[in-house]
Design an enzyme around this catalytic site. Structure first.
Site, PDB file in Angstrom:
ATOM      1  N   LYS A 191      58.694   3.808  26.047  1.00 50.43           N
ATOM      2  CA  LYS A 191      58.547   4.882  25.060  1.00 50.43           C
ATOM      3  C   LYS A 191      57.266   4.677  24.247  1.00 50.43           C
ATOM      4  CE  LYS A 191      63.525   5.702  24.939  1.00 50.43           C
ATOM      5  NZ  LYS A 191      64.818   5.517  24.267  1.00 50.43           N
ATOM      6  N   GLN A 197      67.232   2.494  19.035  1.00 47.70           N
ATOM      7  CA  GLN A 197      67.664   2.307  20.424  1.00 47.70           C
ATOM      8  C   GLN A 197      69.130   1.877  20.477  1.00 47.70           C
ATOM      9  OE1 GLN A 197      65.855   3.180  23.040  1.00 47.70           O
ATOM     10  NE2 GLN A 197      67.322   2.484  24.569  1.00 47.70           N
ATOM     11  N   ASP A 236      65.950  11.943  18.716  1.00 48.37           N
ATOM     12  CA  ASP A 236      66.922  11.669  19.786  1.00 48.37           C
ATOM     13  C   ASP A 236      67.955  12.790  19.881  1.00 48.37           C
ATOM     14  OD1 ASP A 236      66.753   9.419  21.438  1.00 48.37           O
ATOM     15  OD2 ASP A 236      67.253   8.062  19.793  1.00 48.37           O
TER      16      ASP A 236
HETATM   17  N1  GUN Z   1      70.086   4.297  24.890  1.00 45.82           N
HETATM   18  C1  GUN Z   1      70.166   4.883  26.119  1.00 45.82           C
HETATM   19  N2  GUN Z   1      69.537   6.069  26.121  1.00 45.82           N
HETATM   20  C2  GUN Z   1      69.039   6.250  24.873  1.00 45.82           C
HETATM   21  C3  GUN Z   1      68.293   7.285  24.272  1.00 45.82           C
HETATM   22  O1  GUN Z   1      67.955   8.323  24.872  1.00 45.82           O
HETATM   23  N3  GUN Z   1      67.963   7.091  22.963  1.00 45.82           N
HETATM   24  C4  GUN Z   1      68.345   5.982  22.279  1.00 45.82           C
HETATM   25  N4  GUN Z   1      67.993   5.895  20.989  1.00 45.82           N
HETATM   26  N5  GUN Z   1      69.051   5.000  22.811  1.00 45.82           N
HETATM   27  C5  GUN Z   1      69.391   5.138  24.099  1.00 45.82           C
END
Ligand code: GUN
Length: 285
Positions: free
Chosen positions: A54, A98, A121
């Site tokens: 990311k 995350q 998100d």
């Molecule tokens: N864990 C697995 N997928 C995601 C996501 O799209 N965003 C976040 N913040 N955590 C995750």
């Protein structure tokens, strides 16, 4: 006939190029670039890979990233304090925590502490509620990315029977809402679902988001189904989806590979949400 492959890498790259061009225009006007804060607790190897990807994607398109790597034993109070500060910082447009978080922390409390206007998100109940009312603000990145893949296909979505396997808040439930918003008839399957095989057979569009290799047998997939595999299963340093790609490809009309299908789309949609968070702040108040 073999299914055609939905090339998430390629579609994501074209979305990233568009975002990069928009950010170049913004910075040429003398404005600061959009900024995303990422927060990661602990040493989970997969989470570190996701966050690294990311951050690299942000760099590539010109989004500034502020990364917080915190120890696993960080208290909930400390994490809430950090989010509170980031919520109030005018130089931060998006906040991403995350998941999964260590079990000592109540994820729901953390998700609800993020300002919905910075919730890139799309996990905050405000944003999920808006999606449920078909007036989305920030859409959860993975289902949003799946919709971009589907919309690139030469098929009409209204009236199609979409079967979603997995009822997580991150993928399954928002995926159901996204497909519903496009007027698909949606069946959401979960742990207690009976006769999964028969439901899968009825799918025009099948989305598997379980994270368990082989959960769907290829023989269950009817001819010409569109197959989207959201599963990520790391086995001996190799990544597999939920579905046996080789055999499913003999039955499906379109199919996503793992890796290179949904994964790059998730990251692209995060960048898009971050740009939108920035634009909403500066162009529409
Ligand atoms: N864990 C697995 N997928 C995601 C996501 O799209 N965003 C976040 N913040 N955590 C995750």
């Amino acid at each position: 006939m073999k299914a055609q492959i939905m090339d998430g890498k390629k579609i994501a790259a074209s979305i990233r190029t568009k975002i990069k061009n928009q950010i170049t225009k913004i910075t040429k006007k003398g404005m600061r670039p959009p900024a995303l804060s990422t927060i990661l607790l602990g040493n989970d190897a997969a989470s570190h890979i996701y966050i690294k990807n990311k951050i690299l994607a942000c760099e590539e398109v010109g989004i500034q990233s502020h990364s917080f790597l915190l120890p696993k034993n960080t208290t909930q109070k400390k994490l809430l304090k950090l989010i509170h500060e980031l919520n109030h910082r005018s130089d931060i447009d998006g906040i991403l925590v995350q998941l999964p978080l260590p079990s000592s922390i109540q994820s729901q409390c953390i998700i609800e502490s993020i300002d919905p206007k910075k919730d890139v998100d799309g996990f905050h109940p405000y944003n999920l509620g808006r999606l449920a009312q078909f007036h989305p603000l920030f859409r959860p990145c993975t289902p949003y990315g799946v919709m971009e893949l589907l919309q690139a296909l030469p098929i009409d979505l209204p009236g199609k029977h979409a079967v979603v396997i997995g009822d997580s808040n991150i993928v399954g439930k928002p995926m159901m809402l996204e497909l519903l918003m496009k007027r698909c008839t949606v069946t959401l399957c979960h742990r207690a679902t009976k006769n999964l095989k028969n439901i899968v057979k009825e799918a025009d569009i099948l989305v598997s988001a379980i994270g368990k290799r082989g959960i769907i047998q290829s023989a269950w997939i009817s001819k010409n189904t569109v197959v989207i595999d959201v599963g990520i299963n790391r086995i001996k340093n190799k990544v597999y989806g939920d579905i046996d790609f080789q055999n499913a490809q003999k039955r499906a009309s379109w199919i996503t590979p793992v890796p290179g299908g949904v994964g790059p789309m998730t990251v692209a949609m995060l960048l898009k949400n971050t740009l939108v968070a920035f634009q909403k702040k500066y162009t529409r108040g």
